[in-house]
Design a protein around this motif. Structure first.
Motif, short mmCIF file in Angstrom:
data_model
loop_
_atom_site.label_atom_id
_atom_site.label_comp_id
_atom_site.label_asym_id
_atom_site.label_seq_id
_atom_site.Cartn_x
_atom_site.Cartn_y
_atom_site.Cartn_z
N GLN A 197 -15.63 1.17 -20.63
CA GLN A 197 -14.72 0.80 -21.59
C GLN A 197 -14.94 -0.83 -21.86
O GLN A 197 -14.77 -1.44 -20.94
CB GLN A 197 -13.50 0.98 -21.51
N ALA A 198 -15.09 -1.11 -22.94
CA ALA A 198 -15.16 -2.49 -23.23
C ALA A 198 -13.71 -2.94 -23.36
O ALA A 198 -13.25 -2.67 -24.33
CB ALA A 198 -15.94 -2.68 -24.57
N PRO A 203 -18.53 -11.05 -29.91
CA PRO A 203 -18.95 -10.75 -31.01
C PRO A 203 -20.44 -10.48 -30.99
O PRO A 203 -21.15 -10.86 -30.05
CB PRO A 203 -18.70 -12.06 -31.89
N VAL A 204 -21.09 -10.01 -32.30
CA VAL A 204 -22.16 -9.74 -32.35
C VAL A 204 -22.69 -10.71 -33.27
O VAL A 204 -22.37 -10.57 -34.48
CB VAL A 204 -22.80 -8.38 -32.73
N ASN A 205 -23.40 -11.51 -33.14
CA ASN A 205 -23.64 -12.75 -34.01
C ASN A 205 -25.11 -12.43 -34.58
O ASN A 205 -26.13 -12.51 -33.82
CB ASN A 205 -23.89 -13.97 -33.37
N SER A 321 -18.28 -6.33 -23.78
CA SER A 321 -17.04 -6.87 -22.99
C SER A 321 -17.47 -8.31 -21.95
O SER A 321 -16.52 -8.83 -21.36
CB SER A 321 -16.52 -5.86 -21.93
N LYS A 322 -18.81 -8.32 -21.95
CA LYS A 322 -19.10 -9.40 -20.83
C LYS A 322 -19.55 -10.59 -21.62
O LYS A 322 -19.57 -11.65 -21.13
CB LYS A 322 -20.38 -8.85 -20.01
N GLY A 323 -20.06 -10.39 -22.76
CA GLY A 323 -20.64 -11.74 -23.37
C GLY A 323 -21.27 -11.22 -25.04
O GLY A 323 -21.15 -10.15 -25.23
#
Lengths: 370, 436, 324
Positions: A197-198, A203-205, A321-323
């Motif tokens: 689970q995140a 964000p997704v840039n 969840s990590k970056g």
């Protein structure tokens, strides 16, 4: 009683739901000696039951094997363990190469007793009463030896081989398919496993192209600054010519632009009403940073792939969840005027030991020699 | 340097009672010492032979040392052909070890008396071969000093999943079995008493099946690999056995001729004849299996025949193995013709020549001719050829020399014991008695 | 080395025994003396031949020689091993590296897919793998091989890895092959010492300090995914990637197997594998197979996906697909 020394019982849980009484009946029919019980059962308590049943019949040895929690078999049982449950039985387990060998204190005594017994039986079978008859003899005329007696040896060997083979088959061949499968069927998704689970979403840039492009009109002047003008600087005063399709049609500007985007013409995408924007098929304006909307209207399936992460490069984290993750936009890889990715020269080739020096179309040239 | 067939422990129970146990404490070390003396004593020919073998062994040791210091890069192997000369020889020699059993079967199962005199030759061959096998596997390892990882209980023995662990068990087991049989028989003879059947006959029967298992398991090493179509054939294990029972008896026949010429061991013609009979049958079976394998490969012509095409005809202009395999085919066929023709197979020289031919043929066919094409083309159908380097040749020669050294020393001792020159009573060995 | 002269030495002794009468009384004594002399020579030659090997082993520390299997080490022991390896790299290369031992993430099983319609065979993935994983520079080693395949055929026999012409060729398609992280991995089955195993997150790893280098796994792998360190990899000191994983890209010793780990030191940190980031065409998709919303699951559900050599029953976690 028959003098067989090794018996093999295979109990398949799914086809033969054996209980204690069945086990006893089966075991009572067996001759004395080693009894191998192979239970194709995932249920440990089932095997314990059989071990208990065995305890009544055969004091001396207790030994249980378990492999991977799926298959187990026991060799006889000992009276003391009659009431023991499965976990108690395993208290003295030693794990060797994926096998779990269990034995209690009497195991070693028992096994020595067994080996001795089997050895005596073996040697008495193989040896006639006059033990000298089978000696390695250099007497030119030895007495004839009964062949019938001697032929027991191979039979015992065959049994040992069969047991070895069966053990091997059990463990290496009878392996079930992977419990996890990933199909289109959502119901098949392995929901029993905890899915990562995140916790904290990063964000997704998606890279955003800069605003309306500037066009370089002249070499850098004396002060070193390039002279750039925006599209409208020129186009505001000119009438749009819808007939222009390629740069060959142009006589004043953009002549070097290579155009290779299907049958599109300049004004398919550029907005003649405002050259600092782009134009969708329905005539509405799109700003340059939102160029992906323009691409997406024709290349819908690619755009769909892109939205699902199945098209277009990315860097950063798969696990948000990590970056964060950086994604490229269409025009980062594709030149909008000529979107096919140009040919590249492979720069990095393996230089394995003894690999031939690479040369183009290796196999083809050689095939032509044949 | 000298190897004596010994057995690690001696059962002292039985008719021979407590006082005998005390006696073994003295007799057994004496036995070992006298064996050692007998194995290191002989005529000029013997010394020349042993010194030659020692020298080659040392060359091999030095090359192995070089390989360990500089990495496996000194071999011709690559990620594409990841097994080479070592494993090829290993495969062949496992067959040689298993082939020794072809004397045990007639001697003990069918009580062929002529075989009884010479059956120990086959058992000693098994011992020497297994030692060579273990050495070939060891030199093939990238980290031989980590051998303890392979030991049950101490390391992590991936039994029973990995076929290699089965191979470790069966090879070492076969070594122990044969050491026990040979050691026991020689020791009792040394003591001047009859061997007790119950101490070795059951073991002999086990050894018959064990011999089959060593070669079956070795074949399973290869035929269990789904990604290698050349090996992934159910015929591989039977083929291994058939060819083992060609190379083993062929080598034993040659040994027997040599022993007959150089020593006073009574080698009866009948024993050689029996072995020849076996050879006549197995060579045909082996040829039949090779032909049926070739037929399946080439008639179906599927994509899986690439390896076989490479082996027999070359692929994409690469044909390093083609001359080798056709040599093997030719030698096999000529050997079979000689052995099967009623006239030629009565002449000793023709028999010897045929034995040498089939021995070499099987060495090629089952060694380099089987292991190398399994890797060519690679699993991604790249064609990278393999040629052994000089280091590999040196190490291979060294191991063969060491195996022959063990075999010669063991035979030397055995002949001396059987002829009664070495016994518990005798004071010393007199070199004059020894012809070789 | 010494052995060839050894032949000479011994044979002179032998012939000397025949011709020169030594100052000893009686046949037996002379023989004994000769034998002792020969044995001494033999032992000396033996020592000389084995010397480089023995020296090499003598230079190894007992901790290195006797290190136990990765799974048998507790956290303190692992830390000690990692410290030792970091120090070794410092001594040998003068570089400070961080070796991490990241555990598998819970609820994650990695999957990888490649879009063969997009891949153009430029080989940048190989280069990225090469650098990321501290591969041997001389051989341009990497865990990936890109096959140039004939359009309309899946026959690798018609493929090539050695192409150097500009890509893509119009008649070809390109198929990168690396470890498929099989669910039924033949390489793991065959390993006699359990030096390679499948982790909970699906990655098949190798314990470089446990592998004995028998290369059985390399023979068993149907994807040419495993590599052997025929010698210790040479990497210039300034090119060493300092972000290292114990089970992945740390400096490998000679004589052990290695393989693609999906860049375990990156992906267990949540990052994408190096080959994916490097792909200039964006042909690669990576993610968690257990997460129904992941990109990889979308590909499996919506694309026509195939697995390489599926008939071998290896059950790869690596997939290929075409757009159309």
């Amino acid at each position: 009683m028959c003098r067989g020394v090794i018996s093999l019982v295979i109990i398949e849980k799914h086809t033969c739901d054996i209980d204690v009484i069945d086990a006893r009946i089966i075991l009572q029919t067996l001759p004395t000696g080693f009894v191998f019980i192979l239970t194709l059962s995932g249920q440990c308590d089932r095997t314990t039951t059989q071990a208990d049943a065995l305890a009544d019949l055969d004091p001396g040895v207790f030994m249980t094997f378990e492999y991977g929690g799926l298959r187990s078999f026991g060799i006889a049982a000992q009276r003391e363990n009659q009431s023991a449950n499965w976990h108690e039985v395993f208290q003295s387990a030693v794990v060797v190469g994926g096998w779990r060998w269990t034995f209690n204190s009497a195991y070693f005594q028992g096994i020595l007793y067994r080996i001795k017994k089997v050895y005596y039986i073996l040697s008495s079978i193989a040896t006639p009463h006059d033990s000298e008859k089978l000696n390695m003899s250099y007497d030119p005329h030895p007495p004839k030896v009964s062949r019938r007696r001697g032929s027991w040896g191979p039979a015992i060997g065959v049994i040992i081989l069969i047991i070895l083979l069966l053990t091997w088959l059990m463990v290496t061949v009878v392996r079930g398919p992977s419990p996890i499968s990933y199909g289109n069927d959502q119901a098949q998704s392995p929901t029993d496993l905890p899915v990562h689970q995140a916790l904290q979403q990063h964000p997704v840039n998606i890279s955003v192209p800069e605003g309306p492009p500037k066009v370089l009109v002249a070499d850098p002047n004396g002060s070193g600054n390039a002279i750039e003008v925006s599209c409208t600087t020129c186009h505001a005063t000119r009438e749009p010519d819808y007939k222009n399709v390629t740069s060959d049609d142009l006589d004043e500007f953009h002549q070097n632009l290579s155009m290779g985007h299907g049958d599109l013409s300049c004004l398919s995408c550029h907005n003649p009403k405002d050259y600092d924007t782009l134009k969708k098929a329905d005539g509405s304006a799109v700003s340059y940073p939102n160029v992906m909307q323009l691409c997406g209207q024709c290349h819908q399936s690619r755009y769909n792939d892109y939205l699902h992460g199945a098209h277009g490069g990315m860097t950063g984290h798969w696990d948000l969840s990590k970056g964060p993750r950086q994604r490229k936009a269409c025009i980062d890889c594709h030149d909008p005027h000529s979107p096919a990715i140009p040919k590249m020269l492979p720069q990095f080739k393996p230089l394995d030991r003894f690999m031939d020096t690479p040369h183009p179309s290796d196999h083809q040239t050689e095939a032509s020699h044949e | 340097m000298s190897q004596t067939p010994t057995t690690p422990s001696h059962p002292s129970a039985g008719h021979e009672l407590e006082h005998s146990q005390h006696r073994h404490m003295v007799t057994y070390p004496k036995f070992l010492w006298k064996c050692f003396c007998a194995a290191t004593d002989g005529g000029p020919l013997f010394y020349a032979w042993m010194i030659f073998l020692t020298a080659v062994t040392l060359v091999g040791l030095s090359a192995w040392s070089h390989q360990i210091t500089n990495g496996m890069a000194v071999t011709g192997m690559s990620d594409h052909v990841s097994w080479g000369m070592y494993i090829a020889n290993f495969t062949f020699i496992v067959g040689l070890a298993a082939g020794g059993v072809m004397m045990v079967i007639p001697a003990y199962l069918y009580h062929d008396h002529d075989m009884h005199d010479v059956v120990i030759v086959g058992e000693l061959l098994a011992i020497a071969s297994i030692i060579m096998c273990l050495l070939f596997v060891t030199v093939d390892l990238g980290h031989p000093e980590r051998f303890w990882h392979l030991m049950p209980f101490i390391g992590r023995f991936n039994f029973p999943i990995s076929m290699l662990t089965w191979d470790v068990i069966v090879l070492n087991g076969y070594l122990l079995i044969n050491l026990h049989i040979c050691g026991y028989l020689l020791y009792t003879r040394f003591q001047g008493r009859k061997p007790e059947a119950r101490f070795y006959i059951p073991v002999v029967f086990i050894s018959v099946f064990w011999a089959i298992s060593i070669h079956t398991v070795t074949a399973f090493l290869y035929c269990g690999l789904g990604g290698r179509p050349l090996w992934n054939s159910a015929l591989l294990a039977p083929r291994f056995l058939a060819s083992a029972f060609v190379s083993g008896p062929a080598f034993i026949i040659l040994t027997l001729y040599i022993l007959k010429r150089l020593t006073d061991l009574p080698v009866s013609e009948k024993a050689i004849k029996t072995l020849l009979q076996i050879l006549r049958v197995t060579i045909c079976i082996n040829l039949l299996m090779v032909i049926s394998e070739m037929f399946t490969e080439f008639y179906s012509g599927t994509a899986h025949t690439a390896s076989a095409r490479y082996l027999y005809f070359g692929l994409h202009g690469k044909n390093a193995l083609v001359p080798w395999i056709w040599t093997a085919v030719a030698l096999n066929i000529i050997g079979a013709i000689v052995l099967l023709s009623p006239g030629l197979s009565k002449r000793a020289n023709w028999i010897k020549a045929a034995c040498v031919m089939v021995f070499i043929a099987i060495w090629i066919e089952k060694g380099m001719g089987l292991i190398i094409p399994g890797f060519i083309p690679s699993t991604l159908h790249e064609i990278v050829e393999y040629t052994p380097t000089i280091t590999e040749w040196k190490i291979t020669a060294g191991i063969w020399a060491f195996g022959l050294l063990v075999y010669s020393a063991a035979l030397k001792t055995t002949v001396a014991i059987i002829r009664g020159r070495v016994s518990n009573q005798s004071q010393n060995t007199s070199p004059q008695d020894v012809k070789m | 080395m010494t052995p060839p002269p050894e032949v000479q030495d011994n044979s002179t002794v032998d012939s000397a025994g025949k011709t020169v009468s030594l100052p000893v009384i009686g046949q037996v004594s002379r023989r004994t003396a000769l034998k002792a002399f020969g044995a001494t020579l033999g032992i000396a030659a033996f020592g000389a031949a084995a010397k480089p090997m023995l020296e090499k082993y003598a230079s190894m520390s007992p901790e290195e020689m006797l290190q136990r299997h990765y799974k048998e080490l507790d956290s303190d022991e692992r830390a000690a091993v990692i410290n030792r390896l970091q120090d070794e790299t410092k001594v040998r290369h003068g570089v400070d590296v961080t070796i991490r031992d990241l555990p598998p993430l819970e609820g994650v099983k990695y999957g990888y897919a490649i879009n063969l319609s997009v891949c153009n065979g430029n080989g940048e993935c190989m280069r990225a793998c090469h650098k990321e994983n501290n591969h041997d520079r001389e051989s341009n080693q990497s865990y990936i091989r890109v096959l140039e395949m004939q359009r309309g055929s899946m026959d690798m026999e018609k493929g090539s890895t050695t192409y150097t012409h500009p890509v893509p060729d119009d008649d070809k398609f390109y198929m990168p092959v690396q470890c498929q992280q099989c669910d039924n991995p033949p390489c793991v089955d065959v390993c006699p010492v359990e030096a390679t195993w499948k982790e909970k997150d699906g990655i098949v790893v190798v314990d470089y300090n446990w592998c004995i280098g028998c290369r059985y796994c390399e023979a068993a792998c149907p994807y040419h995914a495993r590599r052997f360190n025929w010698k210790a990899p040479t990497v210039p000191d300034d090119e060493i990637n300092p972000d290292q994983g114990y089970l992945s890209n740390r400096m490998r010793p000679a004589g052990v197997m290695e393989k693609c780990t999906f860049c375990l030191h990156r992906v267990r940190d949540g990052r994408l594998p190096a080959c994916l980031e490097a792909c200039p065409t964006g042909a690669r998709v990576f993610g968690n197979l257990l997460d129904p919303d992941s990109e990889i699951r979308w590909v499996l559900a919506n694309k026509r996906v195939f697995m390489l050599k599926e008939e071998l029953g290896t059950q790869p976690s690596f997939f290929y697909y075409f757009d159309e």
